[in-house]
Design an enzyme around this catalytic site. Structure first.
Site, PDB file in Angstrom:
ATOM      1  N   SER A 217      -3.349 -66.322  62.413  1.00  0.00           N
ATOM      2  CA  SER A 217      -2.156 -67.168  61.342  1.00  0.00           C
ATOM      3  C   SER A 217      -0.696 -67.395  62.827  1.00  0.00           C
ATOM      4  O   SER A 217      -0.631 -66.336  62.971  1.00  0.00           O
ATOM      5  CB  SER A 217      -1.934 -66.389  60.022  1.00  0.00           C
ATOM      6  OG  SER A 217      -0.326 -67.161  59.815  1.00  0.00           O
ATOM      7  N   SER A 218      -0.331 -68.210  62.660  1.00  0.00           N
ATOM      8  CA  SER A 218       1.384 -67.916  62.737  1.00  0.00           C
ATOM      9  C   SER A 218       2.362 -67.098  61.959  1.00  0.00           C
ATOM     10  O   SER A 218       2.888 -67.380  63.007  1.00  0.00           O
ATOM     11  CB  SER A 218       2.123 -69.740  62.441  1.00  0.00           C
ATOM     12  OG  SER A 218       2.233 -70.031  61.203  1.00  0.00           O
TER      13      SER A 218
ATOM     14  N   LYS B 145      -5.126 -62.176  60.542  1.00  0.00           N
ATOM     15  CA  LYS B 145      -4.952 -62.938  59.061  1.00  0.00           C
ATOM     16  C   LYS B 145      -6.340 -64.561  59.726  1.00  0.00           C
ATOM     17  O   LYS B 145      -5.609 -64.979  60.433  1.00  0.00           O
ATOM     18  CB  LYS B 145      -4.055 -63.403  58.786  1.00  0.00           C
ATOM     19  CG  LYS B 145      -4.467 -64.082  57.115  1.00  0.00           C
ATOM     20  CD  LYS B 145      -2.973 -64.819  56.545  1.00  0.00           C
ATOM     21  CE  LYS B 145      -3.762 -65.649  55.210  1.00  0.00           C
ATOM     22  NZ  LYS B 145      -4.638 -66.678  55.764  1.00  0.00           N
TER      23      LYS B 145
END
Length: 186
Positions: free
Chosen positions: A38-39, A44
Site C-alpha cells: 500500500s502507498s 499491506k
C-alpha cells in the site's frame, strides 16, 4: 451489460471486504498479492485486481448512460447516434472479456481461505443459536444468545459449559457444514 457490471462490481466489493486486513477487517480470504504494498501502509497487500475490475464496471455503467441518451436522441425513424451506441457496446464487451479473464487469472484462481479466522467467526457467532431452537426451545435459546452477547463468549462454549447438549448432540446440531446443508463436517 449494465446489470452484469453491477453484479460483477458487487462480487469485487465482496472480495475486497472478505480479504480486508491484514490484522483487522474480516480476513476470511487472502487475495493473491499483485503489488508490493500500500502507498500508506507498508506491508499491506491492496486488492488491486478487484479494484481494476470495479473501474471497468464503472466504465460500462457509464457507457449504458451514453447508450440510453443516444437512443433517446434519435428522431422518428432516424437515429444519427447509432455509431456511439455501437462503439459503447463493442467497447463494453471487450472490457468485460478482458476484466473477467484478469479477475479469474490474477485473483480468483489464487484465493485462499483463512480457516482459523472462519472457524473463529463460526465459534463466536451468536447466530448459531438459531440451530438450537428446535432442540432447547426458543426461550432458552434467547437466554443463551443474550448471555453470549453480554459476555462476549461463543454459543458453543456456553453450551458446553452449561452442559446443555452432549458432544454427540453438539456434533449433530451445531456442525457448520450440517447447518448449511452440506453434510457432516470433518
Amino acid at each position: 451489460m449494465k446489470s452484469l457490471a453491477i453484479k460483477l462490481s458487487k462480487v469485487c466489493n465482496d472480495l475486497r471486504l472478505l480479504s480486508s486486513g491484514p490484522r483487522c477487517g474480516l480476513r476470511e480470504i487472502n487475495l493473491p498479492p499483485k503489488q508490493p504494498g500500500s502507498s500508506i501502509m507498508p506491508g499491506k497487500v491492496n486488492p488491486v485486481i478487484p479494484e481494476v475490475v470495479n473501474m471497468v464496471c464503472f466504465r460500462v455503467i457509464g457507457s449504458d448512460q451514453t447508450i440510453s441518451m443516444a437512443a433517446e436522441a434519435g428522431q422518428l425513424q432516424l437515429n444519427v447516434f447509432e455509431p456511439v451506441i455501437a462503439a459503447c457496446i463493442f467497447e463494453a464487451q471487450t472490457l468485460f472479456i478482458n476484466a473477467a479473464q484478469t479477475l479469474r487469472l490474477h485473483c480468483v484462481d489464487g484465493i485462499t481461505a483463512n480457516p482459523d479466522i472462519c472457524r473463529h467467526y463460526v465459534d463466536f457467532s451468536i447466530g448459531t443459536v438459531t440451530a438450537l431452537n428446535p432442540v432447547i426451545g426458543y426461550d432458552r435459546a434467547t437466554a443463551l444468545a443474550a448471555e453470549a452477547a453480554r459476555s462476549g463468549r461463543g454459543i458453543l462454549e456456553l453450551v458446553r459449559e452449561q452442559h446443555i447438549l452432549t458432544e454427540q448432540q453438539i456434533a449433530a446440531v451445531l456442525d457448520p457444514l450440517a447447518m448449511t446443508g452440506q453434510g457432516q463436517g470433518v
